[in-house]
Design an enzyme around this catalytic site. Structure first.
Site, PDB file in Angstrom:
ATOM      1  N   GLY A  10       0.850  -1.085  -0.081  1.00 54.98           N
ATOM      2  CA  GLY A  10       0.141  -0.207   0.262  1.00 54.98           C
ATOM      3  C   GLY A  10       0.885   1.137  -0.129  1.00 54.98           C
ATOM      4  CB  ALA A  59      -7.268   0.455   6.276  1.00 56.61           C
ATOM      5  CB  THR A 100      -8.337   7.789  10.146  1.00 59.57           C
ATOM      6  OG1 THR A 100      -8.901   8.791   9.399  1.00 59.57           O
ATOM      7  CG2 THR A 100      -9.538   6.975  10.815  1.00 59.57           C
ATOM      8  CE1 TYR A 124     -10.859   4.002   7.204  1.00 56.56           C
ATOM      9  CE2 TYR A 124     -10.996   6.396   7.251  1.00 56.56           C
ATOM     10  CZ  TYR A 124     -10.224   5.341   7.092  1.00 56.56           C
ATOM     11  OH  TYR A 124      -8.886   5.511   7.518  1.00 56.56           O
TER      12      TYR A 124
END
Ligand SMILES: NC(=O)c1ccc[n+]([C@@H]2O[C@H](COP(=O)([O-])OP(=O)(O)OC[C@H]3O[C@@H](n4cnc5c(N)ncnc54)[C@H](OP(=O)(O)O)[C@@H]3O)[C@@H](O)[C@H]2O)c1
Length: 284
Positions: A10, A59, A100, A124
């Site tokens: 990622g 994620a 986040t 989320y």
């Protein structure tokens, strides 16, 4: 140290792996084909590798798609974090979870500190907060909250990152409309990776940290800076988020205050952006 990186293919994970290459640490990069965090049995690979540190960057982070598929959001972001944290606890490893800015509701204008109470507005953010809570059950843990990432690999599932999207639109000569009433802290994954690894190497106190580049801006201001740095003339106009309907509710101000980690080398976001543009070959 032996360090396993989950989500190694990622945007952030690949930069962590690259930064690790320049150090004396032994890195075990784990791409999605090597480990499925939502599957406990698949996570058993961590027991075999016996790393001292596990960095979980995996994620499901397409924010609108999480509203459509909350089960998947919880499977990956929460149960996945639980599986990894439990194995880390069992092998006495340090568990690092990437979280986040969307754990906050965006009502605080001056930048969230780690002690501020989370209050996520969307699936989320709720699933990532659950991931944080599971991670905290591992005695040795770090939770690094990042935001609005841009990195050379581009985010999977999002088709790149905001910077690349803006450059592509400009090259196609499109009219560009960007929201000017949502504020965040843009963050370059390479700089975040460097500082994350320094923090872990130095053995700072376990807990939650805000790992973002310094300062904040609206998405419109971010776009304007990209075009200014590149010297591109574009038809760029600010719009309000009300004009730009999205499925998930998003926090209006999700600026993170990075004071606790700044001294480890977090740059202001404009400097980090310029470094990224040079790295990508857009600037000399
Ligand atoms: N991107 C942002 O702006 C942003 C903002 C705030 C927080 N974050 C957080 O930062 C972290 C890194 O984001 P990123 O932009 O680097 O994401 P990314 O580029 O999408 O990387 C995530 C990696 O995890 C892998 N992965 C996805 N689901 C998995 C699963 N169930 N099991 C194992 N691996 C899985 C993906 O592989 P595949 O692509 O092959 O599925 C991908 O290589 C995430 O935790 C995210 O929540 C990101």
């Amino acid at each position: 140290m032996k360090i396993a990186v989950i989500g190694a293919g990622g945007q952030l994970g690949s930069d962590i792996v690259k930064v690790l290459q320049g150090t004396g640490h032994r890195c075990y990069p784990l791409a999605h084909r090597d480990i499925e965090v939502a599957d406990r049995e698949s996570c058993a690979i961590l027991r075999e590798l016996k790393p001292e540190v596990v960095i979980n960057t995996a994620a499901f982070h397409q924010v609108d798609a999480c509203e459509d598929d909350p089960e998947k959001a919880f499977r990956v972001n929460a149960v996945g974090a639980k599986n990894v944290a439990e194995i880390c606890a069992g092998i006495d490893a340090t568990c690092v979870y990437i979280s986040t800015d969307y754990v906050f509701d965006g009502t605080k204008k001056e930048g969230y500190v780690e002690e501020d109470p989370p209050n996520p507005l969307n699936t989320y953010g709720i699933s990532k907060l659950a991931g944080e809570l599971y991670t905290r059950r591992c005695p040795r843990h770090y939770i690094f909250r990042v935001a609005s990432l841009f990195g050379v690999a581009g985010a999977s599932g999002k088709g790149g990152n905001f910077v690349e999207t803006m450059i592509a639109k400009a090259r196609r000569g499109e009219k560009i409309r960007v929201v000017d009433d949502m504020f965040m802290s843009p963050t370059y994954t390479w700089n975040a990776a460097e500082v994350l690894l320094k923090a872990v190497e130095q053995g700072i106190d376990h807990g939650i940290y805000h790992l973002t580049n310094g300062g904040s801006c609206s998405w419109f201001q971010f776009a304007r800076e990209i075009f200014t740095l590149l010297g591109l003339e574009v038809d760029l106009q600010p719009v309000s988020s009300a004009q730009f309907k999205q499925k998930a509710i998003r926090p209006r101000y999700s600026n993170l205050n990075n004071q606790k980690l700044k001294h480890l080398g977090l740059k202001p976001w404009k400097k980090a952006l310029a470094t990224y543009l040079r790295e990508k070959g857009y600037l000399s």
